[in-house]
Write an enzyme that holds these catalytic residues in place. Structure first.
Site, PDB file in Angstrom:
ATOM      1  N   ARG A  35       0.825  -1.220   0.000  1.00  0.00           N
ATOM      2  CA  ARG A  35       0.000   0.000   0.000  1.00  0.00           C
ATOM      3  C   ARG A  35       0.853   1.262   0.000  1.00  0.00           C
ATOM      4  NH1 ARG A  35      -4.728  -2.246   3.979  1.00  0.00           N
ATOM      5  NH2 ARG A  35      -5.968  -3.154   2.321  1.00  0.00           N
ATOM      6  N   LYS A 218     -20.503 -17.631  -0.793  1.00  0.00           N
ATOM      7  CA  LYS A 218     -21.955 -17.398  -0.690  1.00  0.00           C
ATOM      8  C   LYS A 218     -22.495 -16.560  -1.824  1.00  0.00           C
ATOM      9  CE  LYS A 218     -21.950 -17.349   4.331  1.00  0.00           C
ATOM     10  NZ  LYS A 218     -21.985 -16.444   5.475  1.00  0.00           N
ATOM     11  N   GLY A 374     -10.628  -9.503  -2.210  1.00  0.00           N
ATOM     12  CA  GLY A 374      -9.545 -10.131  -1.458  1.00  0.00           C
ATOM     13  C   GLY A 374      -9.107 -11.490  -1.932  1.00  0.00           C
ATOM     14  N   GLY A 397     -13.700  -3.811  -0.630  1.00  0.00           N
ATOM     15  CA  GLY A 397     -15.070  -3.328  -0.482  1.00  0.00           C
ATOM     16  C   GLY A 397     -15.405  -2.207  -1.455  1.00  0.00           C
TER      17      GLY A 397
HETATM   18  P1  AMP Z   1     -16.023 -14.935  -0.224  1.00  0.00           P
HETATM   19  O1  AMP Z   1     -15.464 -14.343   1.017  1.00  0.00           O
HETATM   20  O2  AMP Z   1     -17.524 -15.109  -0.217  1.00  0.00           O
HETATM   21  O3  AMP Z   1     -15.516 -14.301  -1.491  1.00  0.00           O
HETATM   22  O4  AMP Z   1     -15.511 -16.438  -0.236  1.00  0.00           O
HETATM   23  C1  AMP Z   1     -14.162 -16.782  -0.281  1.00  0.00           C
HETATM   24  C2  AMP Z   1     -14.031 -18.122   0.377  1.00  0.00           C
HETATM   25  O5  AMP Z   1     -14.870 -19.062  -0.268  1.00  0.00           O
HETATM   26  C3  AMP Z   1     -12.627 -18.702   0.323  1.00  0.00           C
HETATM   27  O6  AMP Z   1     -12.095 -18.700   1.611  1.00  0.00           O
HETATM   28  C4  AMP Z   1     -12.865 -20.132  -0.174  1.00  0.00           C
HETATM   29  O7  AMP Z   1     -12.156 -21.097   0.584  1.00  0.00           O
HETATM   30  C5  AMP Z   1     -14.349 -20.319   0.017  1.00  0.00           C
HETATM   31  N1  AMP Z   1     -14.920 -21.361  -0.873  1.00  0.00           N
HETATM   32  C6  AMP Z   1     -14.809 -21.437  -2.198  1.00  0.00           C
HETATM   33  N2  AMP Z   1     -15.404 -22.556  -2.639  1.00  0.00           N
HETATM   34  C7  AMP Z   1     -15.898 -23.202  -1.572  1.00  0.00           C
HETATM   35  C8  AMP Z   1     -16.601 -24.426  -1.388  1.00  0.00           C
HETATM   36  N3  AMP Z   1     -16.918 -25.197  -2.413  1.00  0.00           N
HETATM   37  N4  AMP Z   1     -16.936 -24.789  -0.131  1.00  0.00           N
HETATM   38  C9  AMP Z   1     -16.605 -23.995   0.918  1.00  0.00           C
HETATM   39  N5  AMP Z   1     -15.949 -22.820   0.807  1.00  0.00           N
HETATM   40  C10 AMP Z   1     -15.599 -22.430  -0.427  1.00  0.00           C
END
Ligand code: AMP
Length: 416
Positions: A35, A218, A374, A397
């Site tokens: 940064r 999610k 991230g 964000g």
């Molecule tokens: P997010 O913070 O929603 O962008 O999610 C990122 C996280 O999703 C990472 O830490 C990944 O390990 C997790 N992730 C990706 N695919 C899967 C999966 N099939 N099952 C559980 N976690 C997952």
């Protein structure tokens, strides 16, 4: 809006909002100075013109109180080293008049952490949101936030915002301060300009086909972006953990895979909207399933909608990777946010790696590719391809809100 390239800083004091919220180890040493280096083009231009620099930033979450753990004094040497010049330090950002007065062209003054004052974030402290007196307290805080911003503005002739990471926040130093400068004396720094340009390439100046790849755990946290992109993209790849919410919503068997049971209708709605808008929605057909959430788990490849109990999908399967790559490689605009599997485990990186490789190929063929958020940034770094995509965004964000189509207060403030 003034442009940094056209501005002559000679003899001017420039107050620059930077994002020096760098990670420190337990001894207060900077562990990653990305940064600080990110702000250098802007800072060097101002010094080269013959201006002086007043640098302001937040660090961590001291919640409006002085806390030495978050003192910017700890990074003073790192900033000096990066700039190749001495850096003076003002231990109280709201009482720096003397230090500012003495500042000569070519000199640099770093202000102490802005968030030692609650006025920076502008949230009332020590009062609950449900308290009947909260609204009054909020109003009073907004007033003192203006005074705080006015004080910061009084130090300088010109304001530059180069802190993209906080551009989605309407804080004293990121937005309110801009009210105290004339339009010709406030502008974005180079880093902010690049980020804003990258988002414009994705949302406004679209070369087709445009493929967006949304992954992560999610669907609920990505819905705003998915909806905004639905009107723009040709291909929408949804991968990672959200695959299984879609599979279940369509009647599939997903074993113990991650799933948002309260988002099944939302998933069906996304499928319907994609059809209506003629978007090619691509979901995983097969997956790498594991018998535990662990790098050492036993694995098998199976359909993403037919996973036995006791097993969970942790990565995209080989057929899915092929289909993803086939959509990505001929694309001319690409956005990637969120991994296709649990990439933190080395045995479940294949899906994310296939996406990264396909993006690199498309970029070599002239596509504009933006990687942001991230975890996808962590992916391209892990795979060593950060330099082979068009742009890696620094602003988690802020980037996501910009792609959702929201106006960023930090950008709007200098445009007004
Ligand atoms: P997010 O913070 O929603 O962008 O999610 C990122 C996280 O999703 C990472 O830490 C990944 O390990 C997790 N992730 C990706 N695919 C899967 C999966 N099939 N099952 C559980 N976690 C997952």
């Amino acid at each position: 809006m003034a442009k940094i390239d056209d501005y002559n800083f000679a003899g001017k004091k420039a107050i620059v909002r930077v994002d020096f919220n760098v990670p420190l180890d337990e001894n207060g040493h900077v562990t990653d100075d990305t940064r600080i280096r990110g702000a250098l083009p802007t800072l060097k231009k101002i010094l080269a013109d013959g201006g002086s620099l007043i640098l302001m930033s937040h660090m961590g979450k001291p919640k409006g109180k002085v806390n030495e753990k978050f003192s910017l004094a700890q990074i003073r040497e790192d900033v000096a080293k990066a700039l190749g010049t001495d850096v003076k330090f003002a231990p109280d950002c709201a009482n720096a008049d003397e230090a500012v007065k003495d500042l000569k062209p070519g000199e640099v003054l770093l202000l102490e952490n802005l968030r030692f004052y609650p006025e920076e974030e502008g949230k009332p402290v020590g009062i609950d949101k449900n308290d009947p007196a909260y609204d009054e307290a909020k109003k009073a805080m907004k007033e003192s936030q203006k005074k705080f911003a006015e004080k910061l503005a009084s130090y300088a002739d010109v304001y530059v915002n180069d802190a993209f990471g906080t551009a989605h926040r309407k804080h004293a130093s990121t937005a309110v301060v801009a009210d105290y400068f004339k339009p010709e004396d406030k502008m974005l720094g180079y880093l902010m300009e690049k980020e804003v340009q990258a988002v414009d390439n994705i949302l406004k100046d679209i070369k087709r086909p445009f493929t967006a790849i949304m992954g992560g755990s999610k669907v609920s946290t990505k819905i705003g972006i998915i909806e905004n992109l639905m009107d723009k993209v040709d291909n929408l790849i949804l991968c990672g953990g959200m695959t299984y919410t879609f599979a279940k919503a369509q009647g599939g068997k997903i074993g113990d895979s991650i799933c948002e049971d309260d988002k099944l209708d939302l998933a069906l709605d996304i499928i319907k909207k994609a059809k209506e808008k003629g978007v090619n929605l691509i979901l995983g057909t097969d997956c790498v399933a594991a018998d535990a959430f662990s790098n050492d788990a036993n694995t098998m490849v199976c359909p993403a909608n037919d996973i036995p109990d006791g097993w969970e999908g942790l990565d995209a399967g080989p057929e899915t990777r092929k289909v993803f790559a086939e959509a990505i490689i001929p694309s001319k605009t690409i956005l990637w946010n969120g991994p296709a599997g649990v990439f933190e485990f080395d045995n479940f990186t294949a899906g994310s790696r296939a996406i990264a490789d396909a993006i690199v190929k498309a970029t070599e063929n002239g596509a504009f590719s933006l990687v942001g958020g991230g975890d996808s940034v962590a992916c391209v770094n892990k795979f060593g391809v950060a330099d082979s995509v068009s742009y890696v965004s620094t602003g988690g964000g802020a980037l996501l809100e910009a792609i959702e189509g929201k106006v960023l207060p930090g950008v709007a403030a200098v445009k007004e």
